[in-house]
Motif scaffolding. Structure first.
Motif, mmCIF file in Angstrom:
data_model
loop_
_atom_site.group_PDB
_atom_site.id
_atom_site.type_symbol
_atom_site.label_atom_id
_atom_site.label_comp_id
_atom_site.label_asym_id
_atom_site.label_seq_id
_atom_site.Cartn_x
_atom_site.Cartn_y
_atom_site.Cartn_z
ATOM 1 N N PRO A 398 -2.708 -8.741 11.083
ATOM 2 C CA PRO A 398 -3.527 -9.668 10.299
ATOM 3 C C PRO A 398 -3.366 -9.422 8.803
ATOM 4 C CG PRO A 398 -4.795 -8.722 12.104
ATOM 5 C CD PRO A 398 -3.509 -7.960 12.037
ATOM 6 N N LEU A 399 -3.502 -10.480 8.017
ATOM 7 C CA LEU A 399 -3.259 -10.410 6.581
ATOM 8 C C LEU A 399 -4.109 -9.352 5.896
ATOM 9 C CD1 LEU A 399 -1.837 -11.586 4.101
ATOM 10 C CD2 LEU A 399 -3.690 -13.262 3.927
ATOM 11 N N HIS A 400 -5.406 -9.280 6.272
ATOM 12 C CA HIS A 400 -6.289 -8.362 5.551
ATOM 13 C C HIS A 400 -5.941 -6.901 5.836
ATOM 14 C CE1 HIS A 400 -8.308 -8.400 9.500
ATOM 15 N NE2 HIS A 400 -8.826 -7.248 9.155
ATOM 16 N N GLN A 401 -5.279 -6.629 6.964
ATOM 17 C CA GLN A 401 -4.915 -5.244 7.286
ATOM 18 C C GLN A 401 -3.716 -4.766 6.475
ATOM 19 O OE1 GLN A 401 -4.490 -4.446 11.454
ATOM 20 N NE2 GLN A 401 -6.481 -5.296 11.989
ATOM 21 N N LYS A 402 -2.905 -5.703 5.995
ATOM 22 C CA LYS A 402 -1.729 -5.305 5.221
ATOM 23 C C LYS A 402 -2.115 -4.539 3.958
ATOM 24 C CE LYS A 402 1.076 -9.240 6.741
ATOM 25 N NZ LYS A 402 1.848 -10.430 6.323
ATOM 26 N N THR A 403 -3.185 -4.976 3.332
ATOM 27 C CA THR A 403 -3.584 -4.360 2.066
ATOM 28 C C THR A 403 -4.331 -3.055 2.257
ATOM 29 O OG1 THR A 403 -5.607 -5.692 2.065
ATOM 30 C CG2 THR A 403 -3.705 -6.571 0.893
ATOM 31 N N THR A 404 -4.765 -2.772 3.479
ATOM 32 C CA THR A 404 -5.536 -1.548 3.720
ATOM 33 C C THR A 404 -4.759 -0.506 4.513
ATOM 34 O OG1 THR A 404 -6.527 -2.490 5.733
ATOM 35 C CG2 THR A 404 -7.723 -2.801 3.664
ATOM 36 N N THR A 405 -3.570 -0.865 5.017
ATOM 37 C CA THR A 405 -2.768 0.086 5.789
ATOM 38 C C THR A 405 -2.113 1.095 4.850
ATOM 39 O OG1 THR A 405 -2.304 -1.515 7.543
ATOM 40 C CG2 THR A 405 -0.793 0.348 7.326
ATOM 41 N N PRO A 406 -2.355 2.402 5.041
ATOM 42 C CA PRO A 406 -1.759 3.403 4.152
ATOM 43 C C PRO A 406 -0.257 3.548 4.410
ATOM 44 C CG PRO A 406 -3.655 4.287 5.377
ATOM 45 C CD PRO A 406 -3.256 3.007 6.026
ATOM 46 N N VAL A 407 0.498 3.651 3.338
ATOM 47 C CA VAL A 407 1.945 3.876 3.412
ATOM 48 C C VAL A 407 2.240 5.225 2.763
ATOM 49 C CG1 VAL A 407 4.207 3.087 2.633
ATOM 50 C CG2 VAL A 407 2.482 1.417 3.378
ATOM 51 N N LEU A 408 2.921 6.111 3.503
ATOM 52 C CA LEU A 408 3.272 7.438 2.984
ATOM 53 C C LEU A 408 4.694 7.385 2.432
ATOM 54 C CD1 LEU A 408 2.382 10.398 2.672
ATOM 55 C CD2 LEU A 408 3.432 10.850 4.911
ATOM 56 N N GLN A 409 4.804 7.696 1.142
ATOM 57 C CA GLN A 409 6.096 7.612 0.458
ATOM 58 C C GLN A 409 6.565 8.991 0.047
ATOM 59 O OE1 GLN A 409 6.744 4.522 -2.672
ATOM 60 N NE2 GLN A 409 7.198 6.257 -3.990
ATOM 61 N N ASN A 410 7.846 9.272 0.271
ATOM 62 C CA ASN A 410 8.440 10.539 -0.121
ATOM 63 C C ASN A 410 8.660 10.575 -1.630
ATOM 64 O OD1 ASN A 410 9.444 13.077 0.349
ATOM 65 N ND2 ASN A 410 11.385 12.413 1.246
ATOM 66 N N GLY A 411 8.860 11.780 -2.154
ATOM 67 C CA GLY A 411 9.092 11.922 -3.590
ATOM 68 C C GLY A 411 10.381 11.291 -4.052
ATOM 69 N N ASN A 412 11.306 11.033 -3.118
ATOM 70 C CA ASN A 412 12.565 10.385 -3.484
ATOM 71 C C ASN A 412 12.495 8.862 -3.391
ATOM 72 O OD1 ASN A 412 12.571 9.869 -0.764
ATOM 73 N ND2 ASN A 412 14.376 11.110 -0.283
ATOM 74 N N GLY A 413 11.301 8.345 -3.072
ATOM 75 C CA GLY A 413 11.103 6.903 -3.002
ATOM 76 C C GLY A 413 11.152 6.323 -1.610
ATOM 77 N N ASP A 414 11.643 7.084 -0.616
ATOM 78 C CA ASP A 414 11.693 6.582 0.760
ATOM 79 C C ASP A 414 10.293 6.432 1.340
ATOM 80 O OD1 ASP A 414 14.609 8.524 1.861
ATOM 81 O OD2 ASP A 414 14.427 6.678 0.675
ATOM 82 N N ILE A 415 10.110 5.433 2.167
ATOM 83 C CA ILE A 415 8.877 5.330 2.948
ATOM 84 C C ILE A 415 9.039 6.197 4.185
ATOM 85 C CG2 ILE A 415 7.490 3.794 4.409
ATOM 86 C CD1 ILE A 415 7.921 1.615 2.348
ATOM 87 N N ILE A 416 8.120 7.136 4.370
ATOM 88 C CA ILE A 416 8.167 8.057 5.502
ATOM 89 C C ILE A 416 7.457 7.469 6.708
ATOM 90 C CG2 ILE A 416 7.440 10.338 6.330
ATOM 91 C CD1 ILE A 416 7.515 11.260 3.378
#
Length: 444
Positions: A398-416
C-alpha cells in the motif's frame, strides 16, 4: 501413565475446546505432537491428524509422513497430509524456507478446518518453548507483551501441552513406550532458539532446578499484570482522550496525575506511533515549554498551554538515522532496530523483521531511512537489480506503507535490507561467511 487428568484440566481451565468440538491436531511425528495425539485420544476428544511434508529432508521426511499416517490409522482417526514444494514456494514468493513452510502450513490448516468442519487447530508447544520465547524476547528487548510467552489460545490455534515440560514429555513417552520420530536439526546450536535451549537454560537450571515451575508462576503473574494494564489503559483512553475533529487533546493536569506516569502515557500514545524515547523527552518539557513539537511517523504532538494536541501529519519527511559500529540499537520513528554481532554464520529464517548479514561487507556508518526515488537493490534470490519502486509494486505494498518502511543502507551506498521484506542478495550469509550481524526491527 498418561497425564490425562492434568491435560483435561488445562484444556478446561483455559477454555481451549470442549468434547463437542472437532479438533485438528498438527502432528509432525516428533515426541511432543505424538504425545498430544495420544492424550487427545485417551481423553476421548473428537480429533483428526494433519501432517505436512515439506519435501526438504528426502527419505526422512517421507518416513515421518508414513509414521503419522500409521499413527492415525492405529488411533482410528481421520488423517490429512500434503506434500509442499517448499523451495519453489520460497523462490516464487521471495521468502525464506522457514517463512514459506510456516505460510503454507497455516494456510493449509485453515483450509482443512473450513472444508472438514474443525473448530480449532491444536499445536504441541510446551512449557520449555515458552521459556525459550521469553528469554529470546528479553535478550532482544521487549515490553510487557513479550513476557507473557506463548498463549494457550490465539484465535483458532490452541496449545494444550503448555502445562508440561520437555522433561515431563520425555518421561511419559519413555514410560508408555510411545514411538516417535526425531528431527536432527533440534540438536543444532546454529539457531538462536537452540542456543537458548542447549546452552543457556541448562546453566539457569543449575541455579534453579525448578526453573520451569518458577517460569510458569511468573507467566501467570505477567499475564495477569498485562490484563490489568490493558484494562487500565482502555479506561484512561476513554476518559482522558478528548477528540476534536481530527485532533486528540489530553489535559496536562490529568497527565500529571498518572501513576506510573511514563508507562501509562506511553501506552495511551502508542497507537499514534510515539515511542518510549519520545515520551521520555516529552515528560521533561511538560508544563515548561509550550509550543514544543514531537513527531511520530504519522502524527504530530504539540505541547500547548494546559494540554497536548495530537494531529495527523500530511506531507512529512521521515528522518534518517546513522548507525555506528558500536551501536546496539536505535529508534527510527515507530520502529526500534537492534544490532547483534555473532561469531557463527547464523541465518534468520522464521522472522520477517530480522535478517542476518555478512558482517565483513558492512561499511560504517550505516543509515536507516525511508526509500527514495531511484533506489535500487538486488532482491534476495535475484541476480539482477530492481528499482525499489518496482519491488513495492510487485509485492503490492500500500502507498502509505512505502513512506514508513525502513530501508537499511550501507556506508558505500548499497541498500542492505528493505526492513521486514527483503534482504539484498549481495549481503546474504554464504558458506565462507565468518561472522554475521543480525538486524531486527520491532514495531513500537
Amino acid at each position: 501413565m498418561l497425564p490425562v487428568k492434568r491435560f483435561v484440566d488445562f484444556v478446561e481451565q483455559n477454555s481451549l475446546f470442549t468434547p463437542a468440538n472437532k479438533i485438528l491436531a498438527a502432528v509432525s511425528g516428533g515426541m511432543d505432537s505424538v504425545l498430544m495425539a495420544h492424550l487427545l485420544k485417551a481423553a476421548g476428544y473428537n480429533f483428526g491428524i494433519a501432517h505436512c511434508n515439506f519435501m526438504l529432508r528426502g527419505p526422512q521426511a517421507d518416513a515421518d509422513q508414513e509414521f503419522t499416517r500409521q499413527l492415525a490409522q492405529q488411533m482410528g482417526v481421520s488423517f490429512y497430509t500434503v506434500n509442499f514444494n517448499t523451495q519453489q514456494y520460497a523462490a516464487d514468493n521471495k521468502v525464506s524456507i522457514q517463512m514459506a513452510a510456516r505460510d503454507m502450513r497455516y494456510q493449509w490448516f485453515a483450509q482443512i478446518s473450513e472444508s472438514a468442519g474443525y473448530d480449532v487447530i491444536s499445536l504441541a508447544h510446551h512449557q520449555n518453548d515458552t521459556i525459550e520465547t521469553i528469554l529470546l524476547n528479553l535478550t532482544r528487548g521487549t515490553g510487557i507483551a513479550g513476557l507473557h510467552g506463548i498463549l494457550p489460545k490465539n484465535g483458532p490455534l490452541v496449545r494444550p501441552l503448555l502445562y508440561l515440560t520437555r522433561d515431563e514429555i520425555q518421561t511419559v513417552i519413555v514410560a508408555e513406550g510411545l514411538n516417535y520420530v526425531e528431527d536432527a536439526s533440534n540438536a543444532s546450536v546454529k539457531y538462536a532458539r537452540n542456543k537458548i535451549r542447549h546452552k543457556v537454560i541448562p546453566l539457569l537450571k543449575e541455579l534453579n532446578p525448578n526453573l520451569e515451575a518458577t517460569f510458569e508462576n511468573n507467566l501467570r503473574n505477567f499475564r495477569d499484570l498485562e490484563t490489568l494494564l490493558d484494562d487500565k489503559v482502555a479506561e484512561l483512553k476513554e476518559t482522558l482522550l478528548k477528540h476534536h475533529n481530527n485532533e486528540v487533546h489530553i489535559s496536562l493536569e490529568e497527565i500529571s496525575k498518572l501513576k506510573p506516569q511514563r508507562l501509562l502515557l506511553f501506552k495511551m500514545l502508542q497507537d499514534y506511533g510515539f515511542t518510549e524515547p519520545i515520551i521520555d523527552n516529552l515528560l521533561t518539557v511538560l508544563n515548561k515549554h509550550a509550543g514544543r513539537v514531537f513527531e511520530s511517523t504519522a502524527y504530530t504532538l504539540l505541547v500547548d498551554r494546559g494540554k497536548i494536541i495530537i494531529s495527523p501529519k500530511t506531507g512529512f519527511t521521515v528522518k534518517e538515522i546513522s548507525i555506528g559500529q558500536d551501536d546496539v540499537s536505535c529508534t527510527y520513528n515507530s520502529y526500534k532496530l537492534t544490532v547483534l554481532h555473532d561469531d557463527s554464520p547464523l541465518i534468520i529464517r522464521d522472522n520477517s523483521l530480522a535478517v542476518s548479514v555478512d558482517a565483513a561487507l558492512l561499511v560504517y556508518p550505516l543509515t536507516l531511512r525511508a526509500w527514495q526515488q531511484g533506489d535500487v537493490f538486488y532482491p534476495l534470490g535475484m541476480k539482477t537489480r530492481q528499482k525499489l519502486s518496482d519491488f513495492f509494486i510487485h509485492i503490492k505494498m500500500p502507498l502509505h506503507q512505502k513512506t514508513t518502511t525502513p530501508v537499511l543502507q550501507n556506508g558505500n551506498g548499497d541498500i542492505i535490507w528493505v526492513g521486514g521484506y527483503r534482504l539484498d542478495e549481495r549481503y546474504k550469509v554464504r558458506n565462507n561467511t565468518k561472522k554475521v550481524t543480525i538486524f531486527e526491527l520491532y514495531k513500537l
